[in-house]
Enzyme design. Structure first.
Site, PDB file in Angstrom:
ATOM      1  N   CYS A 246     -14.548   4.505 -12.150  1.00 13.51           N
ATOM      2  CA  CYS A 246     -15.404   3.716 -11.252  1.00 13.51           C
ATOM      3  C   CYS A 246     -16.772   4.356 -11.006  1.00 13.51           C
ATOM      4  CB  CYS A 246     -14.695   3.485  -9.921  1.00 13.51           C
ATOM      5  SG  CYS A 246     -13.107   2.674 -10.125  1.00 13.51           S
TER       6      CYS A 246
ATOM      7  N   HIS B 288     -19.623   1.842  -4.202  1.00 11.04           N
ATOM      8  CA  HIS B 288     -18.563   1.290  -5.049  1.00 11.04           C
ATOM      9  C   HIS B 288     -17.691   0.365  -4.196  1.00 11.04           C
ATOM     10  CE1 HIS B 288     -15.306   0.800  -7.732  1.00 11.04           C
ATOM     11  NE2 HIS B 288     -14.488   1.660  -7.134  1.00 11.04           N
TER      12      HIS B 288
ATOM     13  N   ASN C 230     -12.127  -4.918  -6.942  1.00  6.18           N
ATOM     14  CA  ASN C 230     -12.647  -3.677  -7.520  1.00  6.18           C
ATOM     15  C   ASN C 230     -12.849  -3.887  -9.023  1.00  6.18           C
ATOM     16  OD1 ASN C 230     -13.049  -1.106  -8.527  1.00  6.18           O
ATOM     17  ND2 ASN C 230     -11.423  -0.153  -7.313  1.00  6.18           N
TER      18      ASN C 230
HETATM   19  O1  UT7 Z   1     -11.779   2.462  -7.459  1.00  9.45           O
HETATM   20  C1  UT7 Z   1     -11.228   3.734  -7.429  1.00  9.45           C
HETATM   21  C2  UT7 Z   1     -10.885   4.128  -6.094  1.00  9.45           C
HETATM   22  N1  UT7 Z   1      -9.807   3.330  -5.590  1.00  9.45           N
HETATM   23  C3  UT7 Z   1      -9.664   3.275  -4.302  1.00  9.45           C
HETATM   24  O2  UT7 Z   1     -10.464   3.838  -3.623  1.00  9.45           O
HETATM   25  C4  UT7 Z   1      -8.447   2.591  -3.734  1.00  9.45           C
HETATM   26  C5  UT7 Z   1      -7.974   3.382  -2.559  1.00  9.45           C
HETATM   27  N2  UT7 Z   1      -6.796   2.886  -1.900  1.00  9.45           N
HETATM   28  C6  UT7 Z   1      -6.724   1.741  -1.171  1.00  9.45           C
HETATM   29  O3  UT7 Z   1      -7.641   0.952  -1.179  1.00  9.45           O
HETATM   30  C7  UT7 Z   1      -5.527   1.534  -0.305  1.00  9.45           C
HETATM   31  O4  UT7 Z   1      -4.792   2.740  -0.221  1.00  9.45           O
HETATM   32  C8  UT7 Z   1      -4.585   0.388  -0.765  1.00  9.45           C
HETATM   33  C9  UT7 Z   1      -5.241  -0.940  -0.519  1.00  9.45           C
HETATM   34  C10 UT7 Z   1      -4.235   0.562  -2.225  1.00  9.45           C
HETATM   35  C11 UT7 Z   1      -3.283   0.438   0.046  1.00  9.45           C
HETATM   36  O5  UT7 Z   1      -3.581   0.339   1.432  1.00  9.45           O
HETATM   37  P1  UT7 Z   1      -2.909   1.354   2.456  1.00  9.45           P
HETATM   38  O6  UT7 Z   1      -3.352   0.962   3.791  1.00  9.45           O
HETATM   39  O7  UT7 Z   1      -3.236   2.742   1.998  1.00  9.45           O
HETATM   40  O8  UT7 Z   1      -1.370   1.038   2.311  1.00  9.45           O
HETATM   41  P2  UT7 Z   1      -0.174   1.999   1.898  1.00  9.45           P
HETATM   42  O9  UT7 Z   1      -0.216   2.312   0.444  1.00  9.45           O
HETATM   43  O10 UT7 Z   1      -0.109   3.145   2.863  1.00  9.45           O
HETATM   44  O11 UT7 Z   1       1.067   1.068   2.168  1.00  9.45           O
HETATM   45  C12 UT7 Z   1       1.371   0.555   3.477  1.00  9.45           C
HETATM   46  C13 UT7 Z   1       2.546  -0.393   3.363  1.00  9.45           C
HETATM   47  C14 UT7 Z   1       3.718   0.167   2.571  1.00  9.45           C
HETATM   48  O12 UT7 Z   1       4.915  -0.311   3.173  1.00  9.45           O
HETATM   49  P3  UT7 Z   1       5.762   0.590   4.197  1.00  9.45           P
HETATM   50  O13 UT7 Z   1       6.115   1.824   3.430  1.00  9.45           O
HETATM   51  O14 UT7 Z   1       4.828   0.863   5.339  1.00  9.45           O
HETATM   52  O15 UT7 Z   1       6.918  -0.288   4.538  1.00  9.45           O
HETATM   53  C15 UT7 Z   1       3.566  -0.458   1.210  1.00  9.45           C
HETATM   54  O16 UT7 Z   1       4.771  -0.559   0.521  1.00  9.45           O
HETATM   55  O17 UT7 Z   1       2.144  -1.587   2.667  1.00  9.45           O
HETATM   56  C16 UT7 Z   1       3.030  -1.826   1.569  1.00  9.45           C
HETATM   57  N3  UT7 Z   1       2.236  -2.432   0.489  1.00  9.45           N
HETATM   58  C17 UT7 Z   1       2.040  -3.758   0.397  1.00  9.45           C
HETATM   59  N4  UT7 Z   1       2.442  -4.786   1.148  1.00  9.45           N
HETATM   60  C18 UT7 Z   1       2.066  -6.026   0.784  1.00  9.45           C
HETATM   61  C19 UT7 Z   1       1.592  -1.823  -0.531  1.00  9.45           C
HETATM   62  N5  UT7 Z   1       0.962  -2.729  -1.283  1.00  9.45           N
HETATM   63  C20 UT7 Z   1       1.230  -3.937  -0.743  1.00  9.45           C
HETATM   64  C21 UT7 Z   1       0.847  -5.253  -1.076  1.00  9.45           C
HETATM   65  N6  UT7 Z   1       1.279  -6.254  -0.280  1.00  9.45           N
HETATM   66  N7  UT7 Z   1       0.071  -5.528  -2.132  1.00  9.45           N
END
Ligand code: UT7
Length: 334
Positions: free
Chosen positions: A113, A254, A284
């Site tokens: 990215c 980004h 993204n």
């Molecule tokens: O371009 C390169 C750089 N990339 C980035 O910078 C991306 C960075 N990361 C992010 O944008 C975020 O971390 C995400 C959007 C990928 C995830 O958001 P988050 O707030 O960090 O969520 P998380 O991974 O901590 O997950 C929270 C909960 C989990 O459930 P439990 O364990 O709390 O029950 C996940 O299983 O959300 C769940 N989850 C989802 N639920 C519905 C993860 N993905 C999804 C989904 N839909 N798509």
């Protein structure tokens, strides 16, 4: 001799994949995606469109908006993590071929990215040294080709698209790209990775069965480093060049996640109206995200000749970088 940012163009594929479409594909919801990422929809290229097609169309627009003709381009570089072919020929060579450019250096870079910021650094050096006069830089991605649409942790985030720019020569310091900083740290490599297809896990039946050809991301860990790094990048480049944040006309970070952009923007006190925010409609798009966002700002009249842009990127590798760039192109006209 200085390097000047002469024009911007982009290509946005027609097909729209909405959060509601994704609800039918994986266990997710529009509400979750909007709340956690700010993304509402993303574009997906056609089956028969490849990355170089997207890059080619963005390049045509950038060339048309510059003062130069295709024949005057003396180098083509493409940043992509979803090239037409894994090893060769390069996507840049394919873009050159589509543009009818012959016998000039064309190659790809791999910086995920942060690719567009790396391209800026490269183009600036080549032009300032006098080695090249007019460089076409392209960030192009058909990321849908390396996404597992059964993996909700990645498929909701990414989209396809391309952005391109012409970097030319100038003797006028007021038109110059001021500075570009770029770095990498491979210790974080595993957190954002496409494990298959390369020499480590070649394309073989067992690797494909294990879905190693698809991108994997430890989202939460990437998120934390991204916010910190993107913030530090800006502080570092502004301090190094003795420029105050209030002098920046357009902050173009980004576009990975609305929450990341917002965290960085508010920490650094950039006004919302001076911050490019396109993640809701494109998701993204990796190396294409910054030039696509810039092009949107340009076409809406929010980036004009002489404006100071601050680019800020972070991605797999990890890689990261920032750039202070005067827009030295013509103002947008329809
Ligand atoms: O371009 C390169 C750089 N990339 C980035 O910078 C991306 C960075 N990361 C992010 O944008 C975020 O971390 C995400 C959007 C990928 C995830 O958001 P988050 O707030 O960090 O969520 P998380 O991974 O901590 O997950 C929270 C909960 C989990 O459930 P439990 O364990 O709390 O029950 C996940 O299983 O959300 C769940 N989850 C989802 N639920 C519905 C993860 N993905 C999804 C989904 N839909 N798509």
């Amino acid at each position: 001799m200085y390097a000047a940012f002469r024009s911007i163009g982009s290509y946005i594929p027609e097909n729209i994949l909405t959060n509601h479409d994704l609800e039918k594909m994986v266990d997710t919801s529009d509400e979750w995606i909007v709340k956690r990422t700010g993304i509402k929809e993303r574009r997906i290229a056609n089956k028969d469109e490849v990355t170089s097609d997207l890059g080619y169309k963005a390049a045509l627009q950038a060339i048309e908006r510059s003062d130069i003709s295709v024949d005057e381009i003396d180098m083509v570089v493409c940043a992509t993590l979803s090239p037409d072919y894994l090893t060769m020929p390069s996507t840049a060579a394919m873009i050159s071929q589509k543009l009818g450019i012959k016998n000039v250096m064309a190659f790809d870079i791999s910086a995920a990215c942060t690719g567009f910021v790396y391209l800026m650094s490269l183009a600036k050096s080549f032009v300032e040294s006098g080695a090249k006069k007019n460089i076409l830089i392209v960030g192009a991605e058909k990321i849908s080709s390396i996404i597992d649409y059964e993996d909700r942790s990645t498929c909701i985030l990414f989209g396809d698209g391309a952005g391109a720019a012409i970097i030319g020569q100038t003797e006028d310091k007021n038109e110059a790209i001021i500075d570009v900083l770029a770095s990498a740290n491979g210790n974080f490599g595993e957190l954002l990775i496409t494990p298959g297809g390369g020499s480590k896990n070649p394309i073989r039946e067992d690797n494909v069965k294990d879905k190693l050809q698809y991108m994997k991301m430890a989202g939460n860990e990437v998120f934390k480093v991204a916010v910190k790094t993107l913030t530090n990048d800006v502080i570092e480049i502004l301090a190094k060049n003795k420029i105050d944040a209030s002098e920046v006309d357009m902050f173009i970070p980004h576009q990975a996640n609305y929450r990341i952009v917002e965290a960085v923007r508010s920490k650094l006190n950039f006004p919302i109206e001076k911050t490019a925010l396109t993640v809701a409609k494109y998701g993204n798009t990796s190396s294409a995200s910054i030039p696509m966002a810039m092009n949107d700002m340009y076409e809406s009249g929010r980036v004009k000749h002489g404006d100071l842009m601050l680019l800020d990127a972070f991605g797999g590798g990890f890689t990261w970088g920032s750039a202070l760039v005067r827009f030295a192109g013509k103002n947008f006209t329809k």
